[in-house]
Write a protein that holds these residues in place. Structure first.
Motif, PDB file in Angstrom:
ATOM      1  N   ALA A   1       0.977  -1.239   0.043  1.00  0.00           N
ATOM      2  CA  ALA A   1      -0.134  -0.005  -0.008  1.00  0.00           C
ATOM      3  C   ALA A   1       0.998   1.272   0.083  1.00  0.00           C
ATOM      4  O   ALA A   1       0.579   2.473  -0.846  1.00  0.00           O
TER       5      ALA A   1
ATOM      6  N   LEU B   1       2.480   1.782  -3.672  1.00  0.00           N
ATOM      7  CA  LEU B   1       1.851   1.728  -5.006  1.00  0.00           C
ATOM      8  C   LEU B   1       1.456   3.479  -5.437  1.00  0.00           C
ATOM      9  O   LEU B   1       1.294   3.998  -4.354  1.00  0.00           O
TER      10      LEU B   1
ATOM     11  N   ARG C   1      -5.580   2.123   2.812  1.00  0.00           N
ATOM     12  CA  ARG C   1      -5.326   2.606   1.457  1.00  0.00           C
ATOM     13  C   ARG C   1      -5.502   1.817   0.456  1.00  0.00           C
ATOM     14  O   ARG C   1      -5.289   2.195  -0.783  1.00  0.00           O
ATOM     15  N   LEU C   2      -6.085   0.552   0.662  1.00  0.00           N
ATOM     16  CA  LEU C   2      -6.402  -0.336  -0.285  1.00  0.00           C
ATOM     17  C   LEU C   2      -7.906  -0.711  -0.524  1.00  0.00           C
ATOM     18  O   LEU C   2      -8.430  -0.808   0.662  1.00  0.00           O
TER      19      LEU C   2
ATOM     20  N   ARG D   1      -4.708   0.761  -4.803  1.00  0.00           N
ATOM     21  CA  ARG D   1      -4.447   1.592  -4.051  1.00  0.00           C
ATOM     22  C   ARG D   1      -5.459   2.904  -4.115  1.00  0.00           C
ATOM     23  O   ARG D   1      -5.747   3.123  -5.396  1.00  0.00           O
TER      24      ARG D   1
ATOM     25  N   SER E   1       0.836  10.732  -8.701  1.00  0.00           N
ATOM     26  CA  SER E   1       0.780  10.645  -7.443  1.00  0.00           C
ATOM     27  C   SER E   1       1.802  11.745  -7.028  1.00  0.00           C
ATOM     28  O   SER E   1       1.994  11.894  -5.697  1.00  0.00           O
TER      29      SER E   1
END
Ligand code: 5GP
Ligand code: ZN
Length: 445
Positions: A262, A265, A292-293, A313, A334
């Motif tokens: 997590a 990613l 987070r997943l 993710r 990200s």
């Protein structure tokens, strides 16, 4: 010629011996066949079928009998022949390395399916779903978006190699703790001509790797420790216990893998891993526990047994997201470089001050390849305002100083700003590449 001298009779005989040794009839038949073809020097199935009623070639019995004896002692066929088919490629295997299983092919299938349906340009470009033909070596695509995949606990390297062959745009980091596995994974990558895109590193889970990944796959050890003794002899007596033992309930490694993945990613990135019979509730709980997943799917094998978890993710909260005028590439948005600057993602930093950070590129395109990155998040050169003129000057002057410090200043180097996708920008945070250490040609790379 007596009936005893035909290939058919020898193979039938082996088959009966295998059954008497406790091997399931279907497997006994397949193994007798595979070992006979191996003893014949690698005959195709069709060739054997056509020759079954013929007399055995000279020396066949001498070659075949020792193989049959080994299999009778329940040595796995893969170790006897030294290879195993996986996703249509021949994977070399040997003692100390888990033999690839058909269930694990589900993982390859799932990765290819998710990527080809992805909204990310990098994923689609990488997943043009053309197998890489061995005659036509595909050079790594330095100019295009690069898809980063990690294979945790690679073993023979079967997953990493199969994915590299099917995703010519992907760069794969494969990790394992075991020396035997590392050696074998490297051999398999080289044998299938993907050694330049499969980096094999020793380490626990993702600890020896760096940066963020678009996809993380794993076939972790997941056999409950108490079940090891009752496994069939092929596994129990021959395969590496380190690749099997998952602790008390079999989920120890998965419990560590899920949060670590997590963390590593990109938003929208995929974690896909295999697990064992009866573990799907446990796996669901572990993923539910990781904020987070999201668990997207659980795939079952041909026998209907849940086997592969597919998790994704989550995107960061809107409040915590760095504002960007036009997200072009959601899976890669990200802002990796903001995370590197914040120290959340490791990088080999060689310089920093209030305005800039400079670190080595993780995929160097030249012997020296440093990225000079402003601390302030500016997605592309198009987003610069007049107030940023001094910043660009500072970046270029810093590049020149660093080039001299790195010993490439005198002989020549190149500085490159890429702007936007068609110019090769994959990280949307402006940065200056400093490349040197060899003569430079155009186009850059
Ligand atoms: P771009 O392709 O956007 O012009 O450049 C982005 C650069 O960042 C690429 O050369 C890529 O190799 C590098 N990069 C991507 N991920 C990481 C990472 O995790 N760490 C470091 N140090 N560099 C990275
Ligand atoms: Zn940024």
């Amino acid at each position: 010629m007596t009936a005893d001298d035909t290939l058919h009779s020898r193979i039938q005989d082996a088959r009966r011996r295998f059954e008497r040794a406790g091997i399931e009839p279907v497997e006994a038949a397949i193994d007798a066949d595979v070992l006979a073809r191996h003893a014949l020097g690698g005959w195709e199935r069709g060739q054997l079928l056509a020759g079954l009623r013929d007399a055995c070639p000279p020396g066949f019995a001498e070659g075949f009998d020792p193989l049959v004896r080994r299999r009778e002692h329940r040595e796995p066929t893969g170790y006897i022949t030294g290879h195993r088919e996986f996703w249509n490629i021949e994977i070399e295997v040997g003692p100390g390395v888990l033999i690839p299983r058909p269930e694990t092919e589900l993982l390859v299938e799932e990765v290819l399916a998710r990527l080809s349906a992805s909204e990310s340009a990098a994923a689609r470009a990488a997943a043009n779903l053309q197998p890489v033909l061995s005659e036509r070596r595909v050079k790594s695509r330095a100019e295009g978006p690069r898809l980063r995949i990690a294979d945790v606990g690679t073993g023979s390297g079967c997953l990493a190699v199969a994915l590299a062959r099917w995703l010519p745009g992907a760069h794969i980091v494969a990790t394992d703790m075991s020396d035997a596995a590392l050696r074998m994974a490297r051999r398999n990558a080289a044998r299938h001509e993907v050694g330049d895109r499969v980096l094999v590193l020793q380490g626990n889970l993702l600890q020896s790797t760096d940066g963020l990944f678009d996809v993380i796959v794993s076939n972790p050890p997941y056999v409950p420790a108490g079940d090891l003794a009752s496994l069939q002899p092929e596994i129990r007596e021959f395969e590496p216990v380190g690749a099997l033992d998952g602790g008390q309930d079999g989920l120890d490694v998965i419990r560590l893998l899920v949060p670590e993945a997590a963390e590593r990613l990109v938003p929208g990135g995929w974690l896909m891993f295999e697990f064992g019979f009866g573990q799907s509730e446990g796996v669901r709980a572990i993923i539910a526990n990781e904020p987070r997943l999201d668990l997207v799917d659980v795939r079952a094998d041909l026998a209907g047994i849940p086997r592969v978890a597919v998790a994704r993710r989550r995107a960061p909260d809107p409040e915590s997201r760095v504002p960007s005028p036009e997200p072009r590439n959601p899976d890669l948005m990200s802002c990796l470089f903001c995370r590197i600057i914040a120290g959340e993602v490791p990088a080999k930093t060689i310089y920093e001050d209030d305005v800039l950070v400079a670190f080595h590129d993780i995929n160097p395109q030249a012997p020296v390849h440093v990225l000079v990155v402003p601390r302030r998040h500016i997605p592309t050169l198009n987003d610069l305002g007049p107030e940023d003129d001094p910043l660009i000057g500072t970046m270029l002057r810093r590049a020149a100083t660093l080039a001299h410090e790195l010993g490439i200043g005198a002989r020549g180097y190149r500085t490159v700003f890429n702007c936007n996708r068609e110019a090769g920008q994959t990280v949307y945070h402006i940065h200056l590449h400093v490349l040197g250490g060899r003569p430079m040609r155009w186009p850059p790379g």
